[in-house]
Design a protein around this motif. Structure first.
Motif, PDB file in Angstrom:
ATOM      1  N   ALA A   1       5.017  26.375 -18.604  1.00  0.00           N
ATOM      2  CA  ALA A   1       5.393  25.044 -18.671  1.00  0.00           C
ATOM      3  C   ALA A   1       4.641  24.523 -17.192  1.00  0.00           C
ATOM      4  CB  ALA A   1       6.936  24.791 -18.599  1.00  0.00           C
ATOM      5  N   ALA A   2       4.499  23.187 -17.067  1.00  0.00           N
ATOM      6  CA  ALA A   2       4.092  22.266 -16.210  1.00  0.00           C
ATOM      7  C   ALA A   2       5.097  22.172 -15.188  1.00  0.00           C
ATOM      8  CB  ALA A   2       3.126  21.163 -16.149  1.00  0.00           C
ATOM      9  N   LYS A   3       5.134  22.221 -14.072  1.00  0.00           N
ATOM     10  CA  LYS A   3       6.062  21.642 -13.091  1.00  0.00           C
ATOM     11  C   LYS A   3       5.337  20.449 -12.353  1.00  0.00           C
ATOM     12  CE  LYS A   3       8.835  22.814  -9.161  1.00  0.00           C
ATOM     13  NZ  LYS A   3       8.828  23.757  -7.620  1.00  0.00           N
ATOM     14  N   TYR A   4       6.396  19.238 -12.296  1.00  0.00           N
ATOM     15  CA  TYR A   4       5.963  18.205 -11.789  1.00  0.00           C
ATOM     16  C   TYR A   4       6.657  17.718 -10.366  1.00  0.00           C
ATOM     17  CZ  TYR A   4       4.038  17.597 -16.168  1.00  0.00           C
ATOM     18  OH  TYR A   4       3.109  17.630 -17.596  1.00  0.00           O
ATOM     19  N   GLU A   5       5.996  17.000  -9.581  1.00  0.00           N
ATOM     20  CA  GLU A   5       6.856  16.712  -8.273  1.00  0.00           C
ATOM     21  C   GLU A   5       6.280  15.247  -8.029  1.00  0.00           C
ATOM     22  OE1 GLU A   5       8.867  18.529  -6.079  1.00  0.00           O
ATOM     23  OE2 GLU A   5       8.786  20.319  -7.133  1.00  0.00           O
ATOM     24  N   GLY A   6       7.484  14.373  -7.828  1.00  0.00           N
ATOM     25  CA  GLY A   6       7.118  13.033  -7.509  1.00  0.00           C
ATOM     26  C   GLY A   6       7.539  12.728  -6.108  1.00  0.00           C
ATOM     27  N   ALA A   7       6.479  11.892  -5.236  1.00  0.00           N
ATOM     28  CA  ALA A   7       6.692  11.825  -4.081  1.00  0.00           C
ATOM     29  C   ALA A   7       6.126  10.394  -3.560  1.00  0.00           C
ATOM     30  CB  ALA A   7       5.564  12.687  -3.314  1.00  0.00           C
ATOM     31  N   TYR A   8       6.908   9.743  -2.808  1.00  0.00           N
ATOM     32  CA  TYR A   8       6.544   8.461  -1.972  1.00  0.00           C
ATOM     33  C   TYR A   8       6.014   8.620  -0.917  1.00  0.00           C
ATOM     34  CZ  TYR A   8      10.943   7.805  -5.173  1.00  0.00           C
ATOM     35  OH  TYR A   8      11.852   7.881  -5.896  1.00  0.00           O
TER      36      TYR A   8
ATOM     37  N   SER B   1       9.469   7.024   1.636  1.00  0.00           N
ATOM     38  CA  SER B   1      10.691   7.519   0.735  1.00  0.00           C
ATOM     39  C   SER B   1      11.772   6.690   1.262  1.00  0.00           C
ATOM     40  CB  SER B   1      11.013   8.839   0.839  1.00  0.00           C
ATOM     41  OG  SER B   1      11.915   9.193   0.187  1.00  0.00           O
ATOM     42  N   THR B   2      11.922   6.284   2.469  1.00  0.00           N
ATOM     43  CA  THR B   2      13.058   5.682   3.202  1.00  0.00           C
ATOM     44  C   THR B   2      13.020   4.312   2.312  1.00  0.00           C
ATOM     45  OG1 THR B   2      12.822   6.878   5.209  1.00  0.00           O
ATOM     46  CG2 THR B   2      14.150   4.455   5.079  1.00  0.00           C
ATOM     47  N   ASN B   3      11.888   3.371   2.279  1.00  0.00           N
ATOM     48  CA  ASN B   3      12.108   2.169   1.923  1.00  0.00           C
ATOM     49  C   ASN B   3      11.688   1.961   0.356  1.00  0.00           C
ATOM     50  OD1 ASN B   3      12.784   0.892   4.440  1.00  0.00           O
ATOM     51  ND2 ASN B   3      10.805   1.610   5.079  1.00  0.00           N
ATOM     52  N   CYS B   4      11.000   2.966  -0.339  1.00  0.00           N
ATOM     53  CA  CYS B   4      10.558   2.986  -1.677  1.00  0.00           C
ATOM     54  C   CYS B   4      11.459   3.596  -2.635  1.00  0.00           C
ATOM     55  CB  CYS B   4       9.065   3.210  -1.734  1.00  0.00           C
ATOM     56  SG  CYS B   4       7.836   2.227  -0.641  1.00  0.00           S
ATOM     57  N   LYS B   5      12.185   4.582  -2.302  1.00  0.00           N
ATOM     58  CA  LYS B   5      13.000   5.409  -3.185  1.00  0.00           C
ATOM     59  C   LYS B   5      14.122   4.660  -3.834  1.00  0.00           C
ATOM     60  CE  LYS B   5      15.401   9.759  -3.626  1.00  0.00           C
ATOM     61  NZ  LYS B   5      15.927  11.070  -3.193  1.00  0.00           N
TER      62      LYS B   5
ATOM     63  N   SER C   1       0.903  -1.189  -0.022  1.00  0.00           N
ATOM     64  CA  SER C   1      -0.041  -0.039   0.045  1.00  0.00           C
ATOM     65  C   SER C   1       0.954   1.139  -0.027  1.00  0.00           C
ATOM     66  CB  SER C   1      -0.892  -0.035   1.182  1.00  0.00           C
ATOM     67  OG  SER C   1      -1.753  -1.084   1.034  1.00  0.00           O
ATOM     68  N   SER C   2       2.065   1.322  -0.278  1.00  0.00           N
ATOM     69  CA  SER C   2       2.901   2.417  -0.410  1.00  0.00           C
ATOM     70  C   SER C   2       2.566   3.057  -1.616  1.00  0.00           C
ATOM     71  CB  SER C   2       4.209   1.881  -0.412  1.00  0.00           C
ATOM     72  OG  SER C   2       5.022   1.546   0.820  1.00  0.00           O
ATOM     73  N   THR C   3       2.728   4.354  -1.787  1.00  0.00           N
ATOM     74  CA  THR C   3       2.242   5.227  -2.943  1.00  0.00           C
ATOM     75  C   THR C   3       3.393   5.965  -3.604  1.00  0.00           C
ATOM     76  OG1 THR C   3       1.479   6.860  -1.737  1.00  0.00           O
ATOM     77  CG2 THR C   3      -0.193   5.278  -2.087  1.00  0.00           C
ATOM     78  N   TRP C   4       3.397   6.053  -4.849  1.00  0.00           N
ATOM     79  CA  TRP C   4       3.893   7.043  -5.790  1.00  0.00           C
ATOM     80  C   TRP C   4       3.068   7.841  -6.523  1.00  0.00           C
ATOM     81  CZ3 TRP C   4       5.204   2.037  -4.979  1.00  0.00           C
ATOM     82  CH2 TRP C   4       6.536   1.802  -4.687  1.00  0.00           C
ATOM     83  N   THR C   5       3.418   9.333  -5.939  1.00  0.00           N
ATOM     84  CA  THR C   5       2.282  10.393  -6.213  1.00  0.00           C
ATOM     85  C   THR C   5       2.977  11.330  -7.305  1.00  0.00           C
ATOM     86  OG1 THR C   5       1.175   9.928  -4.483  1.00  0.00           O
ATOM     87  CG2 THR C   5       0.418  11.993  -5.504  1.00  0.00           C
TER      88      THR C   5
ATOM     89  N   PHE D   1      12.259   8.874  -9.794  1.00  0.00           N
ATOM     90  CA  PHE D   1      10.862   9.126  -9.549  1.00  0.00           C
ATOM     91  C   PHE D   1      10.776  10.717  -8.414  1.00  0.00           C
ATOM     92  CE2 PHE D   1       6.513   9.510  -7.458  1.00  0.00           C
ATOM     93  CZ  PHE D   1       5.914   9.332  -8.605  1.00  0.00           C
ATOM     94  N   ALA D   2      11.546  10.697  -7.723  1.00  0.00           N
ATOM     95  CA  ALA D   2      11.612  12.070  -6.889  1.00  0.00           C
ATOM     96  C   ALA D   2      12.147  13.201  -7.736  1.00  0.00           C
ATOM     97  CB  ALA D   2      12.427  11.903  -5.712  1.00  0.00           C
ATOM     98  N   ASN D   3      12.907  12.925  -8.796  1.00  0.00           N
ATOM     99  CA  ASN D   3      13.339  13.910  -9.893  1.00  0.00           C
ATOM    100  C   ASN D   3      12.467  14.291 -11.054  1.00  0.00           C
ATOM    101  OD1 ASN D   3      15.835  14.119  -8.028  1.00  0.00           O
ATOM    102  ND2 ASN D   3      16.551  12.207  -9.164  1.00  0.00           N
TER     103      ASN D   3
END
Length: 146
Positions: free
Chosen positions: A121-128, A131-135, A106-110, A141-143
């Motif tokens: 232009a659009a700006k995107y942010e990736g978040a977990y 983060s500690t265990n899924c990155k 149930s961890s998420t990537w958003t 993804f975070a970049n």
């Protein structure tokens, strides 16, 4: 056998990476045409892996063995768009259906989308969500958008 299971899960995790990359490219093309709006999955032509439902207002979903995908955000029902602002809005979510190495079930990537003041232009942010265990599974993804 355990290594094979981890290898399959890692391959599926890499699939998440390519899936969100496709979404960003389609959304970028849409934003470049509208200048100040982003579109629903349907209007930009994005199909999530295993997608069985289409919808304009956070109803589009997809599912594979290891992930569930969902459109997030709220869209104008008639135009299937929403106005960009400098505040990020969640638009894409992948949720793991099981543990992936140390990344819990149930961890998420958003993905959040915004448009900084004065930009076209659009700006995107990736978040977990973890983060500690899924990155480690999808470090880029975070970049996204950076």
């Amino acid at each position: 056998m355990t290594n094979l299971i981890y290898d399959v899960k890692i391959v599926n995790t890499l699939f998440v990476f390519f899936t969100f990359t496709s979404y960003v490219k389609l959304q970028d093309a849409f934003v470049s045409e509208t200048g100040n709006a982003y579109g629903s999955w349907n209007i930009i032509g994005y199909t999530a892996p295993g997608q069985t439902t289409k919808g304009t207002n956070a109803a589009a979903t997809g599912s594979t063995n290891n992930f569930s995908y969902a459109q997030a955000g709220s869209y104008d029902e008639s135009k299937e768009t929403a106005t960009l602002s400098d505040t990020g809005v969640g638009v894409w979510v992948a949720t793991s259906k099981g543990a992936l190495n140390n990344c819990r079930m149930s961890s998420t990537w958003t993905i959040e989308i915004s448009q900084p003041s004065g930009s076209t232009a659009a700006k995107y942010e990736g978040a977990y969500s973890d983060s500690t265990n899924c990155k480690a599974l999808t470090p880029q993804f975070a970049n996204i958008g950076k």
